[in-house]
Design an enzyme around this catalytic site. Structure first.
Site, PDB file in Angstrom:
ATOM      1  N   CYS A 147      64.338  40.582  60.811  1.00  0.00           N
ATOM      2  CA  CYS A 147      65.195  40.303  59.665  1.00  0.00           C
ATOM      3  C   CYS A 147      64.887  41.309  58.572  1.00  0.00           C
ATOM      4  O   CYS A 147      63.796  41.876  58.514  1.00  0.00           O
ATOM      5  CB  CYS A 147      65.064  38.857  59.178  1.00  0.00           C
ATOM      6  SG  CYS A 147      63.459  38.142  59.382  1.00  0.00           S
ATOM      7  N   ASN A 211      64.237  40.330  71.162  1.00  0.00           N
ATOM      8  CA  ASN A 211      65.321  39.833  70.334  1.00  0.00           C
ATOM      9  C   ASN A 211      66.589  40.583  70.758  1.00  0.00           C
ATOM     10  O   ASN A 211      66.541  41.427  71.649  1.00  0.00           O
ATOM     11  CB  ASN A 211      64.999  40.073  68.851  1.00  0.00           C
ATOM     12  CG  ASN A 211      65.611  38.983  67.979  1.00  0.00           C
ATOM     13  OD1 ASN A 211      66.761  38.590  68.185  1.00  0.00           O
ATOM     14  ND2 ASN A 211      64.860  38.494  67.016  1.00  0.00           N
ATOM     15  N   GLY A 264      68.742  37.573  78.591  1.00  0.00           N
ATOM     16  CA  GLY A 264      69.732  37.499  79.666  1.00  0.00           C
ATOM     17  C   GLY A 264      69.339  36.716  80.890  1.00  0.00           C
ATOM     18  O   GLY A 264      69.953  36.871  81.944  1.00  0.00           O
TER      19      GLY A 264
HETATM   20  C1  LIG Z   1      73.802  32.920  68.662  1.00  0.00           C
HETATM   21  C2  LIG Z   1      72.409  33.453  68.689  1.00  0.00           C
HETATM   22  C3  LIG Z   1      71.535  33.146  67.653  1.00  0.00           C
HETATM   23  C4  LIG Z   1      70.230  33.635  67.655  1.00  0.00           C
HETATM   24  N1  LIG Z   1      69.392  33.310  66.629  1.00  0.00           N
HETATM   25  C5  LIG Z   1      68.109  33.740  66.651  1.00  0.00           C
HETATM   26  C6  LIG Z   1      67.195  33.351  65.646  1.00  0.00           C
HETATM   27  O1  LIG Z   1      67.521  32.597  64.732  1.00  0.00           O
HETATM   28  N2  LIG Z   1      65.914  33.829  65.715  1.00  0.00           N
HETATM   29  C7  LIG Z   1      65.493  34.639  66.726  1.00  0.00           C
HETATM   30  O2  LIG Z   1      64.332  35.019  66.755  1.00  0.00           O
HETATM   31  N3  LIG Z   1      66.340  35.006  67.708  1.00  0.00           N
HETATM   32  C8  LIG Z   1      67.633  34.583  67.693  1.00  0.00           C
HETATM   33  N4  LIG Z   1      68.475  34.947  68.717  1.00  0.00           N
HETATM   34  C9  LIG Z   1      67.989  35.814  69.787  1.00  0.00           C
HETATM   35  C10 LIG Z   1      67.556  35.015  71.012  1.00  0.00           C
HETATM   36  O3  LIG Z   1      66.493  34.130  70.702  1.00  0.00           O
HETATM   37  C11 LIG Z   1      67.094  35.943  72.156  1.00  0.00           C
HETATM   38  O4  LIG Z   1      65.966  36.665  71.744  1.00  0.00           O
HETATM   39  C12 LIG Z   1      68.154  36.930  72.579  1.00  0.00           C
HETATM   40  O5  LIG Z   1      69.430  36.352  72.501  1.00  0.00           O
HETATM   41  C13 LIG Z   1      67.940  37.458  73.991  1.00  0.00           C
HETATM   42  O6  LIG Z   1      67.916  36.422  74.942  1.00  0.00           O
HETATM   43  P1  LIG Z   1      69.233  35.927  75.737  1.00  0.00           P
HETATM   44  O7  LIG Z   1      69.896  37.158  76.280  1.00  0.00           O
HETATM   45  O8  LIG Z   1      68.732  35.017  76.792  1.00  0.00           O
HETATM   46  O9  LIG Z   1      70.092  35.242  74.746  1.00  0.00           O
HETATM   47  C14 LIG Z   1      69.791  34.462  68.721  1.00  0.00           C
HETATM   48  C15 LIG Z   1      70.671  34.756  69.768  1.00  0.00           C
HETATM   49  C16 LIG Z   1      71.956  34.264  69.776  1.00  0.00           C
HETATM   50  C17 LIG Z   1      72.862  34.602  70.913  1.00  0.00           C
END
Ligand SMILES: Cc1cc2nc3c(=O)[nH]c(=O)nc-3n(C[C@H](O)[C@H](O)[C@H](O)COP(=O)(O)O)c2cc1C
Ligand SMILES: Cc1cc2nc3c(=O)[nH]c(=O)nc-3n(C[C@H](O)[C@H](O)[C@H](O)COP(=O)(O)OP(=O)(O)OC[C@H]3O[C@@H](n4cnc5c(N)ncnc54)[C@H](O)[C@@H]3O)c2cc1C
Ligand code: FES
Lengths: 352, 323
Positions: A147, A211, A264
């Site tokens: 952030c 992230n 993913g």
């Molecule tokens: C809608 C959305 C909101 C997210 N909000 C946060 C968050 O508040 N804090 C954080 O550390 N990561 C946040 N992420 C990132 C996820 O925790 C994760 O690291 C990232 O999406 C990769 O994993 P994935 O491909 O399985 O979603 C967010 C992801 C998505 C899609």
């Protein structure tokens, strides 16, 4: 009429293998290595409709900040090939309300809770961590350093090893000893290993990665950016190879540091890739939107996948892809074949 | 309470430029109320279209050999709906539902106008049934751009005291928009509640009309949704709570049905400055407030509409037996 294959939820499922799937994130023991990813499970309550949230390793809650945040305007998301772009802007109730409602609920529900925290300054991170120190039900802290740092013209902490290290030592100091502090890394850096080193030296007990990665979609009808926030974080299976690469590189450089892997993950085999690359546990994110019960499904798929490969426990599989190339383990070894046959037998007998 | 079920296509039919998809969805039909929606996976198990598509529930059937069935009505808008339109009988389909907050029903038998724009008419017929069971007079106003985009005119006629039809090109009914004829109907039937589902512009106009006549409106909105179940925060809109404060609320769990006078229609797509937690609000609120006052609720538990005249079309009975 009887041709109707009415397929309600429990399909004819193979029995689960009897294998030890327990793991650790630093000092935190987990019943299995499946957690939810921050921002993809809110605070667990909604998902509890679809599967029993106490049967996975833990819930990582949406990153919480000091004060209530309304987040960014809409549109906040765009679907992309095998993924999505999001620009939520950390909407949330603020840490006090979070503790009072969400954390209290999770605690009462008996879920293992890793609280993700965010801040615009080192001070804010420390304050949020300090509030959580006073609260019950915090099993771990995940520090979302992706952030913007308001004190550094909005540069993201994750991309500035010095600022990131300051955040981590402040959070570590404000957190109960024994409660692990995991730091969540961004893939949008030239050298993720050096950021990993910096935060571990500053006191991180482990690393969460990855992230989202910054992306953009242009709407070809309006011929403007699809998101109100212009750019957004890309997530979902589209980023999985990038995530596996990050886990691999960091585990190779610092094999003693526990990693919570994500990016993913859609199936048990996807999760296994992260485990083999060196993750001690994994988080399920975007795929929850596709399949809200996926954490439970992936938990079972992973257990089968680990057992089928002849491992005695999950622990033996962690980092296994890093082994020396000349180890002769007979990849199609007897254990594998035998198990396969046994499965076939049980299937055919079930058919009778 | 929503469930995720592996359902099956029972039937798919074309109606004008729409498709009516019937699905076997045990566990969903039984709990669905007018205004609830379902979220469907599209593209098959290894699809690159990851996000679920949301559709209002048009109809449910609880009897019969199939267990519960759920019908939706949709038009092809892109690859997800195109895939749905290609489904055949017996194809599997992954369904989550019933989702969202349904329409709130009046406790008294008051006259109601049901206003549908295009496929937005779909959830109004089960609503009309429920209203008529309570002795409410039901008038329909259905509108669309063209005749083939008008849905449910015959059904509406059968279930109502009167039906007015508008098309923008005049191909059926009156030329114009639903809100052109709405005042006439409100005055004629002395309506107490407007129920509306359709494009945002139409909902805004309906809500304005209701305010002008000093009557209630219940509007089912359509926001872009990633999860549909309340975990992602993509579907938010600025909505005023009972305390008069504006919050960015999730339309998938606190909606899709909102009181028309509570949505800040012209500011949808923005975060109004006085929204709790906005940048301007945070700047205007000094730190001592946070130290002194009780924490502000941002999500969840937006108090349910408090009018005495209204009772929720509630799941209380089912939930009681489930727990
Ligand atoms: C809608 C959305 C909101 C997210 N909000 C946060 C968050 O508040 N804090 C954080 O550390 N990561 C946040 N992420 C990132 C996820 O925790 C994760 O690291 C990232 O999406 C990769 O994993 P994935 O491909 O399985 O979603 C967010 C992801 C998505 C899609
Ligand atoms: C509560 C609710 C009820 C709905 N009811 C109906 C209905 O009864 N009949 C019907 O035809 N359509 C309905 N929609 C709209 C429907 O969800 C979209 O038409 C559909 O998602 C389009 O998917 P696609 O892949 O064909 O199009 P694409 O445009 O390729 O979709 C891309 C992405 O944008 C999202 N999206 C696109 N259009 C919309 C939209 N209008 N609203 C929300 N998300 C959108 C999709 O979900 C997807 O994630 C409803 C939407 C919501 C939120
Ligand atoms: S669509 Fe995810 S919270 Fe509403």
């Amino acid at each position: 009429m009887t041709r109707m294959r009415l397929t309600t939820k429990p399909e004819t499922e193979q029995p689960l293998p009897d294998i030890d799937m327990s793991t650790h994130l630093g000092e935190l023991p987990l019943v299995n290595p499946i957690l939810t990813a921050s921002g993809c499970a809110a605070a667990g309550r909604e998902l509890d409709q679809f599967f029993d949230i106490t049967t996975i390793g833990g819930i990582v809650t949406k990153s919480v900040m000091q004060n209530p945040r309304s987040g960014r305007p809409t549109p906040r998301m765009a679907e992309t090939p095998s993924g999505m772009l999001n620009s939520i802007g950390l909407q949330g109730p603020g840490v006090d309300s979070f503790i009072e409602r969400d954390l209290a609920w999770l605690h009462e529900r008996g879920a293992t809770t890793v609280v993700s925290i965010a801040g615009g300054s080192v001070e804010e991170f420390a304050k949020v961590a300090g509030k959580l120190r006073m609260a019950t039900g915090v099993s771990g802290i995940e520090v979302n350093i992706s952030c913007p740092n308001v004190e550094s013209r909005g540069e993201v902490f994750a991309c500035d090893p010095v600022a990131a290290a300051e955040v981590v030592s402040a959070v570590r100091r404000s957190t109960t000893p024994g409660v692990p502090v995991f730091v969540k890394l961004s893939p949008d850096v030239t050298d993720i290993v050096s950021v990993a080193h910096a935060v571990v030296e500053a006191g991180a007990d482990g690393l969460s990665m990855i992230n989202t990665t910054l992306g953009m979609v242009i709407n070809t009808d309006t011929m403007r950016p699809a998101l109100a926030g212009i750019t957004g974080g890309l997530s979902g299976p589209a980023i999985r190879p990038m995530a596996v690469r990050c886990v691999w590189q960091v585990h190779q450089a610092m094999p003693e540091v526990p990693i919570l892997g994500m990016g993913g993950i859609r199936t048990g085999l996807d999760a296994l890739e992260f485990i083999l690359a060196g993750a001690s546990a994994v988080s399920i994110g975007t795929v929850i939107f596709h399949d809200p019960s996926s954490p439970a499904r992936i938990r079972d798929e992973l257990a089968r996948a680990v057992a089928e490969r002849g491992f005695a426990s999950l622990n033996d599989a962690i980092g296994y892809a890093h082994r020396e190339p000349d180890i002769e383990l007979e990849p199609q070894g007897p254990a594998f074949v035998e198990f396969d046959e046994a499965l076939e037998d049980s299937e055919s007998s079930a058919d009778l | 309470m929503a469930v995720q079920v592996k359902g099956e296509v029972l039937d798919i039919r074309r109606i004008g430029s729409y498709f009516n998809l019937s699905m076997v969805a045990p566990g969903i039909a039984e709990h669905a109320r007018p205004g609830h929606f379902v979220a469907l996976n599209v593209g098959g198990d290894s699809s690159s279209l990851l996000l679920r598509r949301a559709f209002s529930i048009y109809r449910t059937e609880q009897r019969g050999v199939y267990g519960g069935t759920v019908d939706i009505v949709f038009s092809i808008a892109g690859p997800g709906t195109a895939w749905l339109a290609d489904r055949q009988r017996h194809d599997p389909i992954d369904i989550v539902g019933p989702l969202g907050r349904p329409f709130v029903l009046p406790a008294e038998p008051v006259p109601c106008v049901l206003i549908g724009g295009g496929y937005g008419a779909a959830p109004l017929f089960t609503l009309a049934e429920k209203l008529r069971e309570r002795g409410c007079r039901v008038d329909f106003v259905l509108g669309a751009s063209t005749e083939d985009r008008l849905f449910g005119a015959l059904e509406g006629k059968r279930m109502s005291q009167s039906i007015a039809i508008t098309t923008e090109d005049g191909s059926l009914g009156e030329r114009g928009r639903v809100t052109d004829v709405l005042p006439r109907i409100i005055e004629r039937s002395d309506s107490a509640v407007l129920y509306a589902c359709g494009p945002m512009g139409m909902l805004q106009a309906v809500a304005k009309t209701a305010e002008r006549y000093g009557i209630h409106s219940q509007c089912a909105v359509e926001e872009s949704m990633a999860c549909g179940v309340g975990v992602c925060m993509t579907c938010v809109m600025p909505v005023i709570g009972d305390d008069g404060q504006t919050r960015m609320v999730r339309s998938c769990v606190e909606g899709p049905v909102f009181r028309g006078d509570r949505v800040r229609w012209s500011e949808v797509g923005t975060v109004p400055d006085d929204t709790i937690g906005s940048i301007a609000w945070t700047q205007a609120t000094n730190d001592s407030l946070f130290a002194a006052s009780a924490p502000v609720a941002v999500e969840e538990d937006l108090p349910v509409d408090g009018e005495d005249a209204f009772v929720e079309a509630s799941d209380a009975d089912d939930e009681g037996s489930a727990s």
